[in-house]
Design a protein around this motif. Structure first.
Motif, PDB file in Angstrom:
ATOM      1  N   ALA A  60      26.364 -15.423  85.571  1.00 32.48           N
ATOM      2  CA  ALA A  60      26.462 -13.964  85.409  1.00 32.48           C
ATOM      3  C   ALA A  60      26.242 -13.323  86.773  1.00 32.48           C
ATOM      4  O   ALA A  60      25.443 -13.805  87.576  1.00 32.48           O
ATOM      5  N   SER A  61      26.963 -12.250  87.018  1.00 34.78           N
ATOM      6  CA  SER A  61      26.857 -11.542  88.287  1.00 34.78           C
ATOM      7  C   SER A  61      26.462 -10.099  88.024  1.00 34.78           C
ATOM      8  O   SER A  61      27.110  -9.416  87.226  1.00 34.78           O
ATOM      9  N   VAL A  62      25.393  -9.641  88.683  1.00 37.06           N
ATOM     10  CA  VAL A  62      24.887  -8.286  88.502  1.00 37.06           C
ATOM     11  C   VAL A  62      24.820  -7.614  89.868  1.00 37.06           C
ATOM     12  O   VAL A  62      24.204  -8.151  90.790  1.00 37.06           O
ATOM     13  N   GLU A  63      25.466  -6.449  90.000  1.00 37.85           N
ATOM     14  CA  GLU A  63      25.388  -5.696  91.242  1.00 37.85           C
ATOM     15  C   GLU A  63      24.739  -4.354  90.954  1.00 37.85           C
ATOM     16  O   GLU A  63      25.231  -3.570  90.154  1.00 37.85           O
ATOM     17  N   GLN A  64      23.609  -4.124  91.610  1.00 36.07           N
ATOM     18  CA  GLN A  64      22.894  -2.868  91.424  1.00 36.07           C
ATOM     19  C   GLN A  64      23.528  -1.786  92.292  1.00 36.07           C
ATOM     20  O   GLN A  64      24.107  -2.082  93.336  1.00 36.07           O
ATOM     21  N   PRO A  65      23.383  -0.528  91.905  1.00 36.77           N
ATOM     22  CA  PRO A  65      23.872   0.558  92.765  1.00 36.77           C
ATOM     23  C   PRO A  65      23.151   0.556  94.111  1.00 36.77           C
ATOM     24  O   PRO A  65      21.972   0.197  94.192  1.00 36.77           O
ATOM     25  N   GLY A  74      20.996   1.417  97.145  1.00 35.72           N
ATOM     26  CA  GLY A  74      19.776   2.194  97.286  1.00 35.72           C
ATOM     27  C   GLY A  74      18.719   1.935  96.235  1.00 35.72           C
ATOM     28  O   GLY A  74      17.584   2.379  96.378  1.00 35.72           O
ATOM     29  N   TRP A  75      19.080   1.241  95.172  1.00 35.44           N
ATOM     30  CA  TRP A  75      18.070   0.906  94.163  1.00 35.44           C
ATOM     31  C   TRP A  75      17.151  -0.162  94.744  1.00 35.44           C
ATOM     32  O   TRP A  75      17.561  -0.973  95.574  1.00 35.44           O
ATOM     33  N   PRO A  76      15.896  -0.214  94.277  1.00 35.18           N
ATOM     34  CA  PRO A  76      14.982  -1.250  94.786  1.00 35.18           C
ATOM     35  C   PRO A  76      15.443  -2.642  94.341  1.00 35.18           C
ATOM     36  O   PRO A  76      16.212  -2.771  93.379  1.00 35.18           O
ATOM     37  N   PRO A  77      14.984  -3.688  95.044  1.00 38.81           N
ATOM     38  CA  PRO A  77      15.344  -5.050  94.629  1.00 38.81           C
ATOM     39  C   PRO A  77      15.003  -5.270  93.159  1.00 38.81           C
ATOM     40  O   PRO A  77      14.043  -4.695  92.639  1.00 38.81           O
ATOM     41  N   PRO A  78      15.799  -6.081  92.473  1.00 37.86           N
ATOM     42  CA  PRO A  78      15.570  -6.295  91.041  1.00 37.86           C
ATOM     43  C   PRO A  78      14.267  -7.019  90.755  1.00 37.86           C
ATOM     44  O   PRO A  78      13.830  -7.869  91.532  1.00 37.86           O
ATOM     45  N   GLN A  79      13.646  -6.652  89.665  1.00 39.71           N
ATOM     46  CA  GLN A  79      12.462  -7.351  89.158  1.00 39.71           C
ATOM     47  C   GLN A  79      13.003  -8.382  88.162  1.00 39.71           C
ATOM     48  O   GLN A  79      13.255  -8.054  87.005  1.00 39.71           O
ATOM     49  N   VAL A  80      13.222  -9.592  88.616  1.00 34.71           N
ATOM     50  CA  VAL A  80      13.883 -10.614  87.798  1.00 34.71           C
ATOM     51  C   VAL A  80      12.898 -11.221  86.807  1.00 34.71           C
ATOM     52  O   VAL A  80      11.822 -11.665  87.187  1.00 34.71           O
ATOM     53  N   HIS A  81      13.314 -11.222  85.542  1.00 35.24           N
ATOM     54  CA  HIS A  81      12.511 -11.812  84.468  1.00 35.24           C
ATOM     55  C   HIS A  81      13.290 -12.956  83.829  1.00 35.24           C
ATOM     56  O   HIS A  81      14.515 -12.898  83.724  1.00 35.24           O
ATOM     57  N   GLY A  88      21.507  -3.442  97.518  1.00 38.03           N
ATOM     58  CA  GLY A  88      21.665  -2.978  98.888  1.00 38.03           C
ATOM     59  C   GLY A  88      20.840  -1.753  99.199  1.00 38.03           C
ATOM     60  O   GLY A  88      20.416  -1.018  98.312  1.00 38.03           O
ATOM     61  N   GLY A  89      20.635  -1.551 100.483  1.00 38.88           N
ATOM     62  CA  GLY A  89      19.898  -0.397 100.970  1.00 38.88           C
ATOM     63  C   GLY A  89      20.185  -0.205 102.442  1.00 38.88           C
ATOM     64  O   GLY A  89      21.029  -0.879 103.022  1.00 38.88           O
ATOM     65  N   MET A  90      19.459   0.709 103.045  1.00 38.46           N
ATOM     66  CA  MET A  90      19.653   0.999 104.459  1.00 38.46           C
ATOM     67  C   MET A  90      18.659   0.212 105.305  1.00 38.46           C
ATOM     68  O   MET A  90      17.482   0.155 105.002  1.00 38.46           O
ATOM     69  N   ALA A  91      19.164  -0.381 106.357  1.00 36.30           N
ATOM     70  CA  ALA A  91      18.323  -1.008 107.376  1.00 36.30           C
ATOM     71  C   ALA A  91      18.727  -0.319 108.681  1.00 36.30           C
ATOM     72  O   ALA A  91      18.430   0.842 108.857  1.00 36.30           O
ATOM     73  N   CYS A  92      19.462  -0.997 109.527  1.00 36.18           N
ATOM     74  CA  CYS A  92      20.074  -0.364 110.708  1.00 36.18           C
ATOM     75  C   CYS A  92      21.497   0.036 110.342  1.00 36.18           C
ATOM     76  O   CYS A  92      22.396   0.046 111.166  1.00 36.18           O
ATOM     77  N   GLY A  93      21.682   0.331 109.100  1.00 32.72           N
ATOM     78  CA  GLY A  93      22.970   0.628 108.496  1.00 32.72           C
ATOM     79  C   GLY A  93      22.949   0.037 107.101  1.00 32.72           C
ATOM     80  O   GLY A  93      21.951  -0.549 106.684  1.00 32.72           O
ATOM     81  N   PRO A  94      24.038   0.172 106.365  1.00 35.18           N
ATOM     82  CA  PRO A  94      24.071  -0.401 105.019  1.00 35.18           C
ATOM     83  C   PRO A  94      23.892  -1.918 105.064  1.00 35.18           C
ATOM     84  O   PRO A  94      24.455  -2.599 105.917  1.00 35.18           O
ATOM     85  N   SER A  95      23.082  -2.432 104.161  1.00 35.32           N
ATOM     86  CA  SER A  95      22.789  -3.868 104.120  1.00 35.32           C
ATOM     87  C   SER A  95      22.745  -4.320 102.669  1.00 35.32           C
ATOM     88  O   SER A  95      22.066  -3.711 101.848  1.00 35.32           O
ATOM     89  N   ASP A 105      20.895 -12.741  95.738  1.00 36.12           N
ATOM     90  CA  ASP A 105      20.042 -13.865  95.369  1.00 36.12           C
ATOM     91  C   ASP A 105      20.608 -14.499  94.103  1.00 36.12           C
ATOM     92  O   ASP A 105      21.177 -13.819  93.254  1.00 36.12           O
ATOM     93  N   LEU A 106      20.432 -15.802  93.979  1.00 37.98           N
ATOM     94  CA  LEU A 106      20.911 -16.537  92.809  1.00 37.98           C
ATOM     95  C   LEU A 106      19.720 -17.234  92.157  1.00 37.98           C
ATOM     96  O   LEU A 106      18.987 -17.971  92.822  1.00 37.98           O
ATOM     97  N   TYR A 107      19.522 -16.951  90.866  1.00 40.64           N
ATOM     98  CA  TYR A 107      18.440 -17.552  90.087  1.00 40.64           C
ATOM     99  C   TYR A 107      19.058 -18.474  89.049  1.00 40.64           C
ATOM    100  O   TYR A 107      20.040 -18.109  88.404  1.00 40.64           O
ATOM    101  N   GLY A 108      18.470 -19.645  88.859  1.00 41.56           N
ATOM    102  CA  GLY A 108      18.924 -20.570  87.827  1.00 41.56           C
ATOM    103  C   GLY A 108      17.826 -20.784  86.804  1.00 41.56           C
ATOM    104  O   GLY A 108      16.691 -21.125  87.164  1.00 41.56           O
ATOM    105  N   PHE A 109      18.155 -20.544  85.529  1.00 33.47           N
ATOM    106  CA  PHE A 109      17.200 -20.722  84.436  1.00 33.47           C
ATOM    107  C   PHE A 109      17.673 -21.846  83.537  1.00 33.47           C
ATOM    108  O   PHE A 109      18.804 -21.830  83.054  1.00 33.47           O
ATOM    109  N   ASP A 110      16.794 -22.821  83.295  1.00 30.45           N
ATOM    110  CA  ASP A 110      17.134 -24.009  82.514  1.00 30.45           C
ATOM    111  C   ASP A 110      16.678 -23.832  81.061  1.00 30.45           C
ATOM    112  O   ASP A 110      15.489 -23.873  80.771  1.00 30.45           O
ATOM    113  N   PHE A 111      17.646 -23.625  80.179  1.00 21.88           N
ATOM    114  CA  PHE A 111      17.355 -23.462  78.756  1.00 21.88           C
ATOM    115  C   PHE A 111      17.004 -24.782  78.095  1.00 21.88           C
ATOM    116  O   PHE A 111      16.633 -24.825  76.934  1.00 21.88           O
TER     117      PHE A 111
END
Length: 128
Positions: free
Chosen positions: A10-15, A17-24, A102-109, A113-119
Motif C-alpha cells: 500500500a502506498s500513502v502520500e500525505q499532503p 507540510g503535514w507532520p511525519p506519520p505516526q505509524v501504527h 514532505g515539508g520545507m527544509a532548504c526548499g521542498p523536501s 519510509d517503508l514499513y513491513g508488517f508480518d501477519f
C-alpha cells in the motif's frame, strides 16, 4: 506466483507540510516510531522499517534478517520492493506500507519510509 501469494503493498502520500506519520501496526495497533526522536519501538509484527531517504533499514526483525541475509540490504529500491520481499520468502502474510511525506527544509523536501508488517507472527509472540 498468484497475487494471493505476493506480499501486499500500500502506498500513502500525505499532503505537503503535514507532520511525519505516526505509524501504527495494523494488527495490534501499537505505534512503532517515536516521532519526537525518531526511535523505533517495534511491536512483534514489525518485520522491517526502511528509509529511502537514507537508503538503510532503521529496523529489522530477527526473522527478516534471516530471510534476507543472502539478498543484500542495499538491493531494495522503490521499483523492486515487492520482488525483493518475494525473494525473501514473504507471501500475502506481509503488508508493506509506503509512507511519503514532505515539508520545507532548504526548499521542498519529500521523504518516503517503508514499513513491513508480518501477519504470520504467532499470537503467542505478542508482548504488548
Amino acid at each position: 506466483m498468484s497475487k494471493q501469494s505476493e506480499p501486499q503493498y500500500a502506498s500513502v502520500e500525505q499532503p505537503f507540510g503535514w507532520p511525519p506519520p505516526q505509524v501504527h501496526c495494523p494488527i495490534c495497533g501499537k505505534s512503532n516510531v517515536d516521532t519526537e526522536d525518531n526511535s523505533v519501538d517495534p511491536c512483534p509484527h514489525l518485520a522491517f522499517m526502511y528509509g529511502f531517504s537514507f537508503s538503510d533499514f532503521a529496523y529489522c526483525s530477527d526473522d527478516f534478517n534471516e530471510r534476507t541475509k543472502n539478498l543484500g540490504y542495499n538491493s531494495i529500491t522503490f521499483e523492486n520492493a515487492i520482488e525483493y520481499l518475494k525473494r525473501a520468502g514473504y507471501g500475502n502474510n506481509l503488508l508493506a506500507i509506503e509512507f511519503t511525506y514532505g515539508g520545507m527544509a532548504c526548499g521542498p523536501s519529500w521523504t518516503t519510509d517503508l514499513y513491513g508488517f508480518d501477519f504470520n507472527t504467532a499470537p503467542s509472540d505478542e508482548s504488548s
